[in-house]
Design an enzyme around this catalytic site. Structure first.
Site, PDB file in Angstrom:
ATOM      1  CD  GLU A 159      -2.750  -1.314   2.470  1.00  0.00           C
ATOM      2  OE1 GLU A 159      -3.438  -2.349   2.634  1.00  0.00           O
ATOM      3  OE2 GLU A 159      -2.765  -0.361   3.267  1.00  0.00           O
ATOM      4  CD  GLU A 264      -4.589  -7.776   2.102  1.00  0.00           C
ATOM      5  OE1 GLU A 264      -3.366  -7.519   2.118  1.00  0.00           O
ATOM      6  OE2 GLU A 264      -5.452  -7.069   2.669  1.00  0.00           O
TER       7      GLU A 264
HETATM    8  O1  G3I Z   1      -2.448  -7.266  19.200  1.00  0.00           O
HETATM    9  C1  G3I Z   1      -3.151  -6.172  19.759  1.00  0.00           C
HETATM   10  C2  G3I Z   1      -3.691  -6.574  21.126  1.00  0.00           C
HETATM   11  O2  G3I Z   1      -2.566  -6.764  21.996  1.00  0.00           O
HETATM   12  C3  G3I Z   1      -4.562  -5.461  21.665  1.00  0.00           C
HETATM   13  O3  G3I Z   1      -5.124  -5.884  22.900  1.00  0.00           O
HETATM   14  C4  G3I Z   1      -5.714  -5.213  20.633  1.00  0.00           C
HETATM   15  C5  G3I Z   1      -6.637  -4.125  21.100  1.00  0.00           C
HETATM   16  O4  G3I Z   1      -6.250  -2.895  20.630  1.00  0.00           O
HETATM   17  O5  G3I Z   1      -5.140  -4.818  19.371  1.00  0.00           O
HETATM   18  C6  G3I Z   1      -4.359  -5.878  18.832  1.00  0.00           C
HETATM   19  O6  G3I Z   1      -3.814  -5.430  17.666  1.00  0.00           O
HETATM   20  C7  G3I Z   1      -4.777  -5.398  16.591  1.00  0.00           C
HETATM   21  C8  G3I Z   1      -4.259  -6.329  15.480  1.00  0.00           C
HETATM   22  O7  G3I Z   1      -5.127  -6.220  14.322  1.00  0.00           O
HETATM   23  C9  G3I Z   1      -4.224  -7.778  15.899  1.00  0.00           C
HETATM   24  O8  G3I Z   1      -5.495  -8.220  16.163  1.00  0.00           O
HETATM   25  C10 G3I Z   1      -4.812  -3.975  16.073  1.00  0.00           C
HETATM   26  O9  G3I Z   1      -5.432  -3.157  17.080  1.00  0.00           O
HETATM   27  C11 G3I Z   1      -5.665  -3.928  14.800  1.00  0.00           C
HETATM   28  O10 G3I Z   1      -5.570  -2.628  14.201  1.00  0.00           O
HETATM   29  C12 G3I Z   1      -5.124  -4.919  13.781  1.00  0.00           C
HETATM   30  O11 G3I Z   1      -5.998  -4.866  12.681  1.00  0.00           O
HETATM   31  C13 G3I Z   1      -5.462  -5.496  11.512  1.00  0.00           C
HETATM   32  C14 G3I Z   1      -5.176  -4.397  10.462  1.00  0.00           C
HETATM   33  O12 G3I Z   1      -4.791  -5.032   9.214  1.00  0.00           O
HETATM   34  C15 G3I Z   1      -4.045  -3.490  10.873  1.00  0.00           C
HETATM   35  O13 G3I Z   1      -2.847  -4.239  10.970  1.00  0.00           O
HETATM   36  C16 G3I Z   1      -6.530  -6.457  10.991  1.00  0.00           C
HETATM   37  O14 G3I Z   1      -6.700  -7.530  11.927  1.00  0.00           O
HETATM   38  C17 G3I Z   1      -6.107  -7.022   9.634  1.00  0.00           C
HETATM   39  O15 G3I Z   1      -7.140  -7.817   9.086  1.00  0.00           O
HETATM   40  C18 G3I Z   1      -5.814  -5.851   8.686  1.00  0.00           C
HETATM   41  O16 G3I Z   1      -5.372  -6.390   7.457  1.00  0.00           O
HETATM   42  C19 G3I Z   1      -5.052  -5.436   6.435  1.00  0.00           C
HETATM   43  C20 G3I Z   1      -3.872  -5.976   5.646  1.00  0.00           C
HETATM   44  O17 G3I Z   1      -2.789  -6.200   6.500  1.00  0.00           O
HETATM   45  C21 G3I Z   1      -3.504  -5.016   4.539  1.00  0.00           C
HETATM   46  N1  G3I Z   1      -4.653  -4.693   3.703  1.00  0.00           N
HETATM   47  C22 G3I Z   1      -5.873  -4.268   4.387  1.00  0.00           C
HETATM   48  C23 G3I Z   1      -6.238  -5.266   5.475  1.00  0.00           C
HETATM   49  C24 G3I Z   1      -7.509  -4.829   6.171  1.00  0.00           C
HETATM   50  O18 G3I Z   1      -7.291  -3.604   6.846  1.00  0.00           O
END
Ligand code: G3I
Length: 354
Positions: A159, A264
């Site tokens: 991205e 994805e």
């Molecule tokens: O691991 C922490 C945990 O310790 C904490 O308690 C919790 C509460 O805030 O957050 C957890 O981290 C979260 C992480 O996912 C793991 O679950 C983050 O807040 C959350 O923002 C993160 O979301 C992910 C997002 O990417 C950002 O990395 C989504 O699960 C994931 O599906 C999403 O995937 C992205 C691809 O990588 C790139 N393309 C778009 C796609 C969708 O946004």
């Protein structure tokens, strides 16, 4: 011996018995149920979460039965795998990679360089461009070497473009300049000469400017012998998005000659993010048609040698990222919250079938 007598004799000796079962086949072979991975001529994958892998038997079973490729949803991103400057956390990544390797599935790594999921020590990093360059190189080199021979392909840069086709003003661009993308691919290649290197992006099916920017980057990389093997189209789409635009993005990406990965995939039915939304059968049928159209387009447009596969983002509606992201009800995947096959599954299966 008259004919009737002969007939009677045959009946006496047990008549029209079923021809005996071929050696080794079960007399009444249970019908081989088609699965996504069994019908497809290319890898079919899902992005997964290690805690569900160990905590939800139906999640694991669906993965083992239906999918031939695995992507790490979060645990190989910089925030999770490199939480402190001098500390890497391989636990989540190892669980996913070991599962893939032990079940004979292809492993796709996601993502080495991205503007999201960056650890605090990086967002607060104070250093000159050389220090930033060392940070980037050391991270890529360490992570790629850690999984050398276990991970078949990586999203190296994810991205990096905005929808208007310009470079996204990320901390990587601000601290390292536009060359950070090419150098990231070079560092990954130096760390593992065999792993397939991908540029991964979303929106190529709705933004002609972004699609053009990605294709121009690929052409520039190839002219400068920057090692790149493939392009990922994330395809976070919905039931309303025109098939023609999806086909166009796939066709133009395939025209680069590189591997093409729908990396994805999910198909939202609640595009308007309506509260308390509950889909009708008509919407399920439109979702079915969209999964079928996307799989058919990919299978028929992308030359077999360039088919890196189709990966859904998550496994079921229960573990999809979308409801927490949109703070709304949505059901974007082929399996429902109980891992039951939806109409979308049938559409996906039909589209995958050669
Ligand atoms: O691991 C922490 C945990 O310790 C904490 O308690 C919790 C509460 O805030 O957050 C957890 O981290 C979260 C992480 O996912 C793991 O679950 C983050 O807040 C959350 O923002 C993160 O979301 C992910 C997002 O990417 C950002 O990395 C989504 O699960 C994931 O599906 C999403 O995937 C992205 C691809 O990588 C790139 N393309 C778009 C796609 C969708 O946004």
């Amino acid at each position: 011996m008259t004919r009737n007598l002969l007939l009677f004799a045959i009946l006496l000796m047990g008549g029209c018995r079923q021809p005996s079962a071929q050696p080794g086949t079960t007399p009444n072979p249970t019908p081989v149920t088609s699965t996504l991975r069994s019908v497809a001529s290319f890898p079919v994958g899902a992005a997964i979460n290690p805690s569900l892998l160990t905590g939800k038997p139906l999640y694991r079973q669906t993965l083992e039965t239906e999918f031939s490729s695995i992507t790490s949803e979060n645990h190989l991103k910089m925030r999770q795998v490199h939480p402190e400057k001098d500390r890497y956390d391989w636990s989540g990544g190892n669980t996913i990679v070991d599962f893939a390797n032990q079940t004979g599935k292809r492993m796709h790594g996601h993502a080495l360089v991205w503007h999201q999921s960056v650890p605090d020590w990086v967002t607060q990093f104070k250093g000159d461009s050389l220090a930033w360059e060392n940070l980037l190189r050391d991270h890529i080199t360490t992570v790629v070497k850690q999984y050398k021979g276990k991970i078949a392909s990586w999203d190296v840069v994810n991205e990096a473009f905005l929808d208007d086709g310009t470079l996204r003003p990320t901390l990587w661009l601000q601290n390292l300049g536009p060359g950070y993308m090419a150098r990231s691919f070079q560092y990954a290649r130096q760390a593992d000469p065999a792993v397939k290197l991908f540029y991964n992006e979303y929106g190529q099916e709705y933004s002609a400017k972004k699609l053009a920017a990605v294709l121009a980057m690929v052409a520039d990389f190839r002219k400068r012998n920057i090692p790149i093997d493939g392009v990922g189209l994330q395809m976070h789409t919905n039931i309303d998005h025109p098939d023609a635009q999806i086909e166009n993005a796939i066709r133009q990406t395939a025209a680069t000659g590189l591997l093409v990965h729908i990396s994805e995939l999910d198909v939202r039915v609640n595009q308007a993010k309506t509260a308390n939304f509950s889909p009708t059968d008509a919407l399920w049928q439109r979702q079915k048609a969209k999964y079928q159209a996307i799989a058919t387009a990919y299978r028929t447009i992308v030359p077999p040698a360039q088919q890196h596969g189709i990966t859904t983002w998550n496994v079921s509606d229960a573990d999809s990222w979308i409801p927490s992201f949109c703070q709304c009800n949505d059901f974007p995947l082929p399996f429902d919250k109980d891992f039951k096959k939806k109409a979308a599954y049938d559409g996906f299966l039909t589209g995958l079938k050669p």
